[in-house]
Scaffold this motif. Structure first.
Motif, PDB file in Angstrom:
ATOM      1  N   GLY A 101      -9.458  27.288 -56.614  1.00  0.00           N
ATOM      2  CA  GLY A 101     -10.996  27.085 -55.971  1.00  0.00           C
ATOM      3  C   GLY A 101     -10.662  26.911 -54.574  1.00  0.00           C
ATOM      4  N   GLY A 102      -9.525  26.919 -54.064  1.00  0.00           N
ATOM      5  CA  GLY A 102      -9.379  26.594 -52.637  1.00  0.00           C
ATOM      6  C   GLY A 102      -9.530  27.816 -52.185  1.00  0.00           C
ATOM      7  N   ILE A 103      -9.627  27.547 -50.357  1.00  0.00           N
ATOM      8  CA  ILE A 103      -9.685  28.672 -49.459  1.00  0.00           C
ATOM      9  C   ILE A 103      -8.445  28.866 -48.711  1.00  0.00           C
ATOM     10  N   GLN A 104      -8.210  30.036 -48.213  1.00  0.00           N
ATOM     11  CA  GLN A 104      -6.858  30.332 -47.290  1.00  0.00           C
ATOM     12  C   GLN A 104      -7.091  29.636 -46.093  1.00  0.00           C
ATOM     13  N   ALA A 105      -6.165  29.140 -45.559  1.00  0.00           N
ATOM     14  CA  ALA A 105      -6.161  28.725 -44.107  1.00  0.00           C
ATOM     15  C   ALA A 105      -5.846  29.951 -43.203  1.00  0.00           C
ATOM     16  N   GLY A 106      -6.396  30.265 -41.903  1.00  0.00           N
ATOM     17  CA  GLY A 106      -6.168  31.173 -41.252  1.00  0.00           C
ATOM     18  C   GLY A 106      -7.249  32.547 -41.410  1.00  0.00           C
ATOM     19  N   VAL A 107      -6.763  33.597 -40.790  1.00  0.00           N
ATOM     20  CA  VAL A 107      -7.379  34.831 -40.934  1.00  0.00           C
ATOM     21  C   VAL A 107      -6.787  35.750 -42.307  1.00  0.00           C
ATOM     22  N   PRO A 115      -4.004  27.206 -49.514  1.00  0.00           N
ATOM     23  CA  PRO A 115      -5.397  26.682 -49.217  1.00  0.00           C
ATOM     24  C   PRO A 115      -5.414  25.457 -48.363  1.00  0.00           C
ATOM     25  N   THR A 116      -6.519  25.281 -47.583  1.00  0.00           N
ATOM     26  CA  THR A 116      -6.783  24.026 -46.686  1.00  0.00           C
ATOM     27  C   THR A 116      -8.229  23.433 -46.920  1.00  0.00           C
ATOM     28  N   ILE A 117      -8.364  22.090 -46.737  1.00  0.00           N
ATOM     29  CA  ILE A 117      -9.399  21.341 -46.880  1.00  0.00           C
ATOM     30  C   ILE A 117     -10.555  21.770 -45.932  1.00  0.00           C
TER      31      ILE A 117
END
Length: 382
Positions: A101-107, A115-117
């Motif tokens: 469910g998380g979304i990656q950091a950066g481009v 993933p990052t908050i």
């Protein structure tokens, strides 16, 4: 050479008088559309780098919160094609969402792929709004997955200590109230009280960290995390406080956010701009201005005018918007420049040097849209 010429022009104070508000707003929207068209996927490129003369890869974080902005502009200007773009972006976000469910950091293409908050919160804005606009069940489930991931990642005291971005040195950030704001909105949109409760826990934690003068620590993206804040991240933190308060019916949190925004207004210069960096004593630490931060604070002030009925914050917003309009180039033949919003003014300032970030355009549009509504609009852009 073009980047150097622009920086020199900025440094000698060459700005253009602000024109018609709608012309500026729609030029920035058109810039976002050109950026979207320039990507190899359905995300929005991180920025246009004038020095390199190229668009950077798509940025999931900011594409996420561009989605509500396009839905808002589509409605305000009767441009359904913008809503179609927003839906494409939302489906792209769902397609790259991590299994948990998380979304990656950066481009896109960043290493490490984690993933990052903060990024998960920003994409949640877009997923929740797109699901509300369309009734798309897959997008609704993607929004739930992002929200559940944020709740699971939260410590008992409301702080998010795990999953910081590997691309900043700030490990514990009070600007994560921006992700709390996303959770609060998702809670209302998706009908999940647990999301709103988690949002309130985070803002309560953030306020508990405040210094006696109201200063919120952990609002920089560099090694200076304890002795300064970017206007950009400080504006994130302030909005998170009062928006979560408004969503939860917590007048005390709204009041804290209003007070912080009023203190920030004391930093506004005669020309409407704010310093790029601010000290914990609420003193300016930079001559250059973070144009994104100007737009975000304009949006904050206009929202506060709507929430409180006090018209003074709307005047601060109008001044900041007028400055930002004066540094927007509406005539350039370069499609990466025309209508875009620079990271800094002068152009070689320390934030997004030589670049036109997509989120600068997004917040610029939001701030002008709420001014266009006379400060009477509800949540704009998110």
């Amino acid at each position: 050479m073009h980047h150097f010429v622009k920086a020199v022009s900025d440094r000698i104070g060459r700005r253009r008088p602000a024109g018609d508000l709608d012309d500026h707003l729609l030029a920035a929207v058109d810039w976002i559309c050109r950026a979207h068209d320039a990507s190899i996927d359905d995300g929005v490129p991180h920025s246009f780098d004038l020095k390199a003369g190229s668009w950077l890869p798509s940025y999931p974080e900011t594409t996420g919160y561009i989605i509500p902005t396009l839905f808002d502009v589509a409605r305000a200007f009767s441009r359904p094609e913008l809503a179609e773009r927003a839906l494409r972006m939302a489906r792209w976000e769902a397609s790259i969402q991590m299994p948990d469910g998380g979304i990656q950091a950066g481009v896109i293409g960043a290493d490490p792929l984690v993933p990052t908050i903060f990024n998960t919160g920003q994409v949640l804005f877009g997923l929740a709004r797109a699901s509300k606009e369309t009734g798309d069940e897959a997008l609704r489930e993607a929004a739930h997955a992002a929200a559940r991931w944020l709740v699971r990642a939260q410590d008992a005291d409301g702080c998010w200590r795990r999953f910081p971005s590997p691309f900043t040195t700030t490990q514990v950030a009070t600007y994560n109230t921006r992700s709390a704001f996303a959770l609060a909105q998702a809670g209302l949109t998706l009908g999940e009280e647990a999301y709103l409760a988690a949002a309130v826990r985070n803002v309560d934690w953030a306020i508990s960290q405040a210094r006696p003068n109201g200063w919120l620590p952990g609002n920089c993206l560099s090694q200076h995390a304890d002795d300064r804040a970017l206007t950009h991240t400080l504006a994130y933190a302030i909005r998170g406080v009062f928006e979560v308060g408004a969503a939860a019916g917590r007048d005390d949190l709204v009041a804290r956010g209003v007070d912080l925004a009023a203190v920030a207004a004391k930093l506004q210069r005669v020309d409407g701009s704010l310093p790029g960096y601010v000290s914990p004593a609420w003193r300016p630490l930079a001559r250059w201005s973070c144009v994104t931060g100007n737009a975000q604070m304009a949006l904050n002030w206009a929202r506060i005018a709507h929430l409180t009925g006090d018209t003074q914050p709307l005047e601060w917003a109008k001044k900041a918007n007028a400055f930002n309009m004066s540094v927007q180039d509406l005539r350039s033949e370069d499609p990466g420049v025309r209508g875009g919003i620079p990271g800094s003014f002068p152009f070689d300032g320390e934030y997004m040097t030589w670049r036109f970030p997509n989120w600068a355009a997004k917040f610029f549009v939001d701030a002008l849209l709420i001014q266009r509504e006379g400060g009477k609009a509800g949540i704009v852009g998110a």
